[in-house]
Motif scaffolding. Structure first.
Motif, PDB file in Angstrom:
ATOM      1  N   LEU B 207       0.828  -1.212   0.000  1.00 32.70           N
ATOM      2  CA  LEU B 207       0.000   0.000   0.000  1.00 32.70           C
ATOM      3  C   LEU B 207       0.863   1.263   0.000  1.00 32.70           C
ATOM      4  O   LEU B 207       0.525   2.242  -0.658  1.00 32.70           O
ATOM      5  CB  LEU B 207      -0.944  -0.003   1.206  1.00 32.70           C
ATOM      6  N   VAL B 208       1.974   1.192   0.734  1.00 31.52           N
ATOM      7  CA  VAL B 208       2.878   2.340   0.732  1.00 31.52           C
ATOM      8  C   VAL B 208       3.410   2.572  -0.675  1.00 31.52           C
ATOM      9  O   VAL B 208       3.396   3.692  -1.188  1.00 31.52           O
ATOM     10  CB  VAL B 208       4.043   2.106   1.728  1.00 31.52           C
ATOM     11  N   LEU B 209       3.802   1.491  -1.316  1.00 30.54           N
ATOM     12  CA  LEU B 209       4.344   1.625  -2.670  1.00 30.54           C
ATOM     13  C   LEU B 209       3.278   2.153  -3.624  1.00 30.54           C
ATOM     14  O   LEU B 209       3.562   2.894  -4.552  1.00 30.54           O
ATOM     15  CB  LEU B 209       4.862   0.268  -3.168  1.00 30.54           C
ATOM     16  N   GLU B 210       2.054   1.776  -3.386  1.00 31.69           N
ATOM     17  CA  GLU B 210       0.972   2.164  -4.285  1.00 31.69           C
ATOM     18  C   GLU B 210       0.579   3.635  -4.092  1.00 31.69           C
ATOM     19  O   GLU B 210       0.176   4.298  -5.034  1.00 31.69           O
ATOM     20  CB  GLU B 210      -0.245   1.268  -4.038  1.00 31.69           C
ATOM     21  N   ASN B 211       0.688   4.112  -2.860  1.00 33.06           N
ATOM     22  CA  ASN B 211       0.143   5.432  -2.561  1.00 33.06           C
ATOM     23  C   ASN B 211       1.168   6.544  -2.365  1.00 33.06           C
ATOM     24  O   ASN B 211       0.824   7.708  -2.430  1.00 33.06           O
ATOM     25  CB  ASN B 211      -0.739   5.353  -1.319  1.00 33.06           C
ATOM     26  N   TRP B 212       2.394   6.189  -2.126  1.00 36.85           N
ATOM     27  CA  TRP B 212       3.403   7.217  -1.906  1.00 36.85           C
ATOM     28  C   TRP B 212       4.015   7.583  -3.259  1.00 36.85           C
ATOM     29  O   TRP B 212       5.089   7.155  -3.602  1.00 36.85           O
ATOM     30  CB  TRP B 212       4.467   6.692  -0.947  1.00 36.85           C
ATOM     31  N   ASN B 213       3.292   8.450  -3.959  1.00 33.72           N
ATOM     32  CA  ASN B 213       3.662   8.741  -5.341  1.00 33.72           C
ATOM     33  C   ASN B 213       5.055   9.330  -5.477  1.00 33.72           C
ATOM     34  O   ASN B 213       5.789   9.006  -6.398  1.00 33.72           O
ATOM     35  CB  ASN B 213       2.640   9.698  -5.957  1.00 33.72           C
ATOM     36  N   ASP B 214       5.418  10.231  -4.551  1.00 34.42           N
ATOM     37  CA  ASP B 214       6.708  10.901  -4.670  1.00 34.42           C
ATOM     38  C   ASP B 214       7.867   9.929  -4.551  1.00 34.42           C
ATOM     39  O   ASP B 214       8.934  10.140  -5.118  1.00 34.42           O
ATOM     40  CB  ASP B 214       6.847  11.961  -3.556  1.00 34.42           C
ATOM     41  N   PHE B 215       7.625   8.888  -3.801  1.00 33.46           N
ATOM     42  CA  PHE B 215       8.722   7.950  -3.541  1.00 33.46           C
ATOM     43  C   PHE B 215       8.774   6.844  -4.600  1.00 33.46           C
ATOM     44  O   PHE B 215       9.820   6.583  -5.181  1.00 33.46           O
ATOM     45  CB  PHE B 215       8.541   7.362  -2.143  1.00 33.46           C
ATOM     46  N   SER B 216       7.628   6.235  -4.830  1.00 30.91           N
ATOM     47  CA  SER B 216       7.657   5.010  -5.633  1.00 30.91           C
ATOM     48  C   SER B 216       6.918   5.141  -6.964  1.00 30.91           C
ATOM     49  O   SER B 216       6.739   4.166  -7.669  1.00 30.91           O
ATOM     50  CB  SER B 216       7.043   3.873  -4.830  1.00 30.91           C
ATOM     51  N   PHE B 217       6.459   6.336  -7.301  1.00 25.44           N
ATOM     52  CA  PHE B 217       5.730   6.582  -8.547  1.00 25.44           C
ATOM     53  C   PHE B 217       4.399   5.850  -8.599  1.00 25.44           C
ATOM     54  O   PHE B 217       3.845   5.636  -9.677  1.00 25.44           O
ATOM     55  CB  PHE B 217       6.588   6.245  -9.774  1.00 25.44           C
ATOM     56  N   GLY B 218       3.891   5.463  -7.440  1.00 22.41           N
ATOM     57  CA  GLY B 218       2.531   4.929  -7.322  1.00 22.41           C
ATOM     58  C   GLY B 218       2.235   3.731  -8.196  1.00 22.41           C
ATOM     59  O   GLY B 218       3.143   2.968  -8.532  1.00 22.41           O
ATOM     60  N   PRO B 219       0.968   3.587  -8.562  1.00 23.24           N
ATOM     61  CA  PRO B 219       0.561   2.401  -9.296  1.00 23.24           C
ATOM     62  C   PRO B 219       1.169   2.326 -10.696  1.00 23.24           C
ATOM     63  O   PRO B 219       1.221   1.259 -11.289  1.00 23.24           O
ATOM     64  CB  PRO B 219      -0.961   2.545  -9.404  1.00 23.24           C
ATOM     65  N   SER B 220       1.616   3.469 -11.204  1.00 22.11           N
ATOM     66  CA  SER B 220       2.169   3.417 -12.565  1.00 22.11           C
ATOM     67  C   SER B 220       3.541   2.759 -12.590  1.00 22.11           C
ATOM     68  O   SER B 220       4.039   2.374 -13.641  1.00 22.11           O
ATOM     69  CB  SER B 220       2.247   4.823 -13.146  1.00 22.11           C
ATOM     70  N   GLY B 221       4.171   2.636 -11.432  1.00 23.30           N
ATOM     71  CA  GLY B 221       5.406   1.871 -11.340  1.00 23.30           C
ATOM     72  C   GLY B 221       6.605   2.562 -11.944  1.00 23.30           C
ATOM     73  O   GLY B 221       6.577   3.739 -12.294  1.00 23.30           O
ATOM     74  N   ILE B 222       7.670   1.826 -12.055  1.00 21.88           N
ATOM     75  CA  ILE B 222       8.919   2.355 -12.599  1.00 21.88           C
ATOM     76  C   ILE B 222       9.274   1.537 -13.826  1.00 21.88           C
ATOM     77  O   ILE B 222       9.294   0.309 -13.785  1.00 21.88           O
ATOM     78  CB  ILE B 222      10.056   2.235 -11.561  1.00 21.88           C
ATOM     79  N   SER B 223       9.538   2.211 -14.915  1.00 21.91           N
ATOM     80  CA  SER B 223       9.885   1.477 -16.137  1.00 21.91           C
ATOM     81  C   SER B 223      11.323   1.783 -16.525  1.00 21.91           C
ATOM     82  O   SER B 223      12.001   2.577 -15.878  1.00 21.91           O
ATOM     83  CB  SER B 223       8.918   1.844 -17.255  1.00 21.91           C
ATOM     84  N   ASN B 224      11.752   1.146 -17.594  1.00 24.76           N
ATOM     85  CA  ASN B 224      13.113   1.329 -18.120  1.00 24.76           C
ATOM     86  C   ASN B 224      14.198   0.985 -17.114  1.00 24.76           C
ATOM     87  O   ASN B 224      15.196   1.682 -16.996  1.00 24.76           O
ATOM     88  CB  ASN B 224      13.323   2.771 -18.593  1.00 24.76           C
ATOM     89  N   ILE B 225      13.954  -0.065 -16.368  1.00 21.27           N
ATOM     90  CA  ILE B 225      15.010  -0.534 -15.474  1.00 21.27           C
ATOM     91  C   ILE B 225      16.015  -1.282 -16.339  1.00 21.27           C
ATOM     92  O   ILE B 225      15.625  -2.173 -17.104  1.00 21.27           O
ATOM     93  CB  ILE B 225      14.447  -1.472 -14.397  1.00 21.27           C
ATOM     94  N   PRO B 226      17.297  -0.917 -16.270  1.00 21.71           N
ATOM     95  CA  PRO B 226      18.247  -1.565 -17.175  1.00 21.71           C
ATOM     96  C   PRO B 226      18.473  -3.032 -16.821  1.00 21.71           C
ATOM     97  O   PRO B 226      18.456  -3.418 -15.650  1.00 21.71           O
ATOM     98  CB  PRO B 226      19.525  -0.742 -16.985  1.00 21.71           C
ATOM     99  N   ASN B 318       5.668  -2.585 -10.845  1.00 17.06           N
ATOM    100  CA  ASN B 318       4.682  -1.759 -10.140  1.00 17.06           C
ATOM    101  C   ASN B 318       4.093  -2.586  -9.013  1.00 17.06           C
ATOM    102  O   ASN B 318       4.297  -3.805  -8.954  1.00 17.06           O
ATOM    103  CB  ASN B 318       3.625  -1.220 -11.113  1.00 17.06           C
ATOM    104  N   PRO B 319       3.381  -1.947  -8.097  1.00 17.44           N
ATOM    105  CA  PRO B 319       2.924  -2.678  -6.898  1.00 17.44           C
ATOM    106  C   PRO B 319       2.057  -3.895  -7.205  1.00 17.44           C
ATOM    107  O   PRO B 319       1.935  -4.787  -6.370  1.00 17.44           O
ATOM    108  CB  PRO B 319       2.123  -1.625  -6.126  1.00 17.44           C
ATOM    109  N   ALA B 320       1.474  -3.950  -8.402  1.00 13.03           N
ATOM    110  CA  ALA B 320       0.597  -5.070  -8.723  1.00 13.03           C
ATOM    111  C   ALA B 320       1.342  -6.403  -8.748  1.00 13.03           C
ATOM    112  O   ALA B 320       0.736  -7.468  -8.661  1.00 13.03           O
ATOM    113  CB  ALA B 320      -0.086  -4.826 -10.059  1.00 13.03           C
TER     114      ALA B 320
END
Lengths: 260, 410
Positions: B207-226, B318-320
């Motif tokens: 839930l923290v990962l999903e809702n703390w947008n500034d930290f984890s970019f929320g539900p949209s997740g992080i892309s382009n991880i090398p 992403n958190p999913a």
């Protein structure tokens, strides 16, 4: 005689229930002492207080294995074991998913010190220590006549052997005082006789004191140097087996009106 | 029970089933024409079917090995036997490692990718095996550490450009720290209560990962991880897949090595003692708190490293990906494979992850089969596919005192 365990005014309350009331007990070096009393007298509570499973409400527990009095009440059970008090349990509490040998190897835990890194690297000192643990455990196993069960799971051991294995496991912690909670419960007369010899042998070979809770009077009378009698959490008598046998308070507690 | 009795009971079971299914399977009311159609054939089918299933059930129950005994019966189970015989053990290991090394060259990239995911689960299963199988701490929030690993790589890379090889140990260490942080408040808990708290912890992380947008970019997740690069050279897509495969194989091998060393060490025995009896364990001079924290930390570490590899493999997180469902699957691999048994957990994880991939045709029935398999396992092999067998110590009967031989197994 030097005392190695001194219990002063030990009191234990469970809410409004006073399980132990100003109990004073002292145990000497190389002594076999017995703690007897009717059911519910507080014998096992006394054990649990000494070994740190319960925190006593009042009073002091002092140990002096080397002549220096050290207060141990309120310490955690594992620290008390490390200080040299080992115990067995009334109802067998062996590690059921392990073999007989491994149970004793667990007992060696507090006298060894290999850590995680050592275990992963399996370096020289860890290997040596592991070897030592195995040898020591097997030696204790043999001492108690359990070597035929080395690799058996403890659940498949006969009852008497399980009882002895518990003693063996406690011995592996290298105690100066061994606390046995009803070692003869559930044993047949022959096994009880063997236990008698075994306890004497343990005292001689390991040079330790033994405090036992027991209901088998024959065993208690033949074995102990000193007997402490408790009833309703109070000490009602202390002395040699002969003195206890003739102590009116003890007779009354045990046999009630029939004697009169 | 005699055979006659068995048949009689099975017969009664089939009668009962026929009676139970009678309204649904036999009577068919046509409300349009107001006629009742009696489908007696169905009834016979149900009768015969349930009769034979019942006989089979009874037969299996009879054959079920007795509980709580390290019997010779188990050792006859051929996989165990193979692992105990050194003569068979080494060739098998060599063949297996050869096969694994050639795997990405024999099979397609698709297969290799599936294998990578399966091996990540193997790694996590082995980690959870420390917590559940050895120390007996039911941890339902295990996926949280997986998320910690994955996010630590993704975020450290995003903000500081950290490469995979630095992130791998770092993710493991961070997960270890989180494991200890979770372990600390739950030191007093055991069994069901512990399960609930860990479940909550897992959900909190998600839930923290999903809702703390500034930290984890929320539900949209992080892309382009090398993806990991090999000595500074960027490999082709196919090349990185192969490379990742070898990395995860190496990591799995390391996990197996470490957990095997641990489980037969002083620490490992303390864990098992803790699982069997907490009070007796303390009475043996084992520090309960320290031992639990060690198990939590060391278990979480593997999930963290698995997470880093997962992030590198998918290049997007992403958190999913870190729901409670993942925890349940990892838990199932441990329970199905055999708690405390390394070979069992490896096999369990491979089966549980690979079978659904290859049996996509039955995907609708996946949950039914899953549930049924678990129930059957609990009835017939409560110890798992490969039961944990304790180490056997051999003593030379003649020179007993000083010669101790260790026979290594499992």
């Amino acid at each position: 005689m030097k005392s190695i365990l001194k219990v002063k005014n030990l009191t234990m309350n469970f809410g409004g229930l006073r399980a132990l009331h100003n109990l004073n007990i002292s145990i000497n070096k190389k002594e076999i002492a017995a703690l007897i009393g009717p059911n519910g007298a507080g014998k096992t509570t006394f054990f649990n207080c000494i070994t740190g499973i319960y925190k006593p409400s009042n009073g002091d527990i002092l140990i002096s294995p080397k002549g220096n009095n050290e207060k141990i009440n309120g310490l955690k059970p594992n620290i008390i074991t490390k200080k040299g008090l080992a115990r067995t349990f009334q109802n067998i509490r062996l590690f059921t998913s392990m073999t007989a040998l491994e149970n004793i190897m667990v007992g060696c835990h507090c006298v060894t010190k290999a850590g995680v890194i050592g275990a992963i690297l399996n370096n020289k000192s860890t290997k040596a220590e592991e070897r030592l643990i195995i040898e020591k455990s097997y030696f204790i196993l043999k001492e108690l006549g359990l070597e035929i069960y080395v690799n058996e799971l403890v659940t498949s051991l006969p009852y008497g052997a399980q009882k002895r294995l518990e003693i063996a496991r406690a011995l592996a912690t290298e105690p100066f005082l061994l606390l046995l909670d009803e070692p003869a419960a559930g044993l047949n007369p022959q096994e009880t006789n063997e236990l008698d010899e075994l306890i004497l042998k343990i005292r001689e070979q390991n040079d330790i004191s033994i405090l036992l809770i027991e209901h088998d009077m024959k065993l208690v009378m033949s074995l102990s140097d000193n007997i402490h009698v408790v009833d309703y959490g109070k000490k009602i008598g202390e002395g040699t087996p002969k003195e206890i046998r003739n102590n009116p308070a003890v007779i009354k507690a045990y046999l009630g009106e029939e004697v009169v | 029970m005699t055979i006659k009795n068995q048949i009689k009971k099975s017969f009664l079971v089939s009668l009962w089933f026929m009676f139970l299914t009678f309204p649904i399977l036999v009577i068919q009311v046509n409300t349009v024409e107001n006629v009742i159609k009696w489908r007696w054939l169905n009834m016979i089918g149900v009768g015969i079917g349930s009769f034979f299933l019942s006989i089979l059930w009874r037969y299996m129950l009879e054959k079920r090995p007795e509980k709580g005994k390290q019997t010779k019966k188990y050792q006859l189970f051929f996989l165990n036997n193979i692992l105990h015989e050194k003569k068979i053990f080494f060739p098998v290991i060599i063949l297996l490692s050869l096969f694994v090394l050639c795997f990405p060259y024999i099979f397609s990239m698709y297969q290799t990718n599936i294998m990578i995911s399966a091996l990540i689960y193997v790694m996590m299963g082995l980690g959870l095996n420390i917590v559940i199988g050895l120390a007996g701490l039911l941890d339902l929030g295990y996926v949280a550490f997986f998320a910690v690993g994955a996010y630590s790589y993704a975020l450290l890379n995003y903000h500081y450009g950290l490469i995979f090889w630095i992130a791998l140990p770092l993710g493991g260490i961070l997960a270890l720290i989180f494991g200890v942080i979770l372990g600390y408040p739950v030191l007093r808990l055991r069994g069901d209560y512990l399960a609930i708290v860990t479940l909550g912890f897992g959900e909190i992380i998600r839930l923290v990962l999903e809702n703390w947008n500034d930290f984890s970019f929320g539900p949209s997740g992080i892309s382009n991880i090398p993806k990991p690069c090999f000595l500074g050279i960027d490999l082709s897509l196919q090349g990185t897949t192969k490379y990742l495969f070898y990395i995860i194989v190496g990591m799995v091998a390391l996990t197996i090595f470490v957990t095997n060393r641990l489980q037969n060490s002083r620490i490992g025995r303390a864990w098992i003692a803790l699982k069997d009896d907490e009070i007796a364990c303390q009475a043996m001079g084992i520090n309960k708190g320290k031992t639990k924290l060690r198990a939590f930390g060391l278990g979480a570490m593997w999930a963290g490293m698995g997470g880093v590899i997962f992030a590198a493999k998918t290049t997007f997180i992403n958190p999913a990906s870190f729901t409670i469902w993942e925890s349940v699957i990892i838990l199932c691999t441990v329970v199905l494979g055999g708690m405390g048994s390394i070979t069992g957990v490896v096999l369990g994880a491979l089966l549980l992850i690979l079978l659904p991939e290859y049996l996509r045709a039955f995907s609708e029935f996946r949950m039914i089969i899953f549930g049924a398999v678990l129930v059957l396992m609990m009835v017939f092999r409560p110890g798992g596919i490969i039961k944990n067998v304790r180490r056997i110590y051999k003593f030379d009967p003649i020179l007993e005192k000083n010669s101790v031989k260790n026979e290594v197994n499992s």
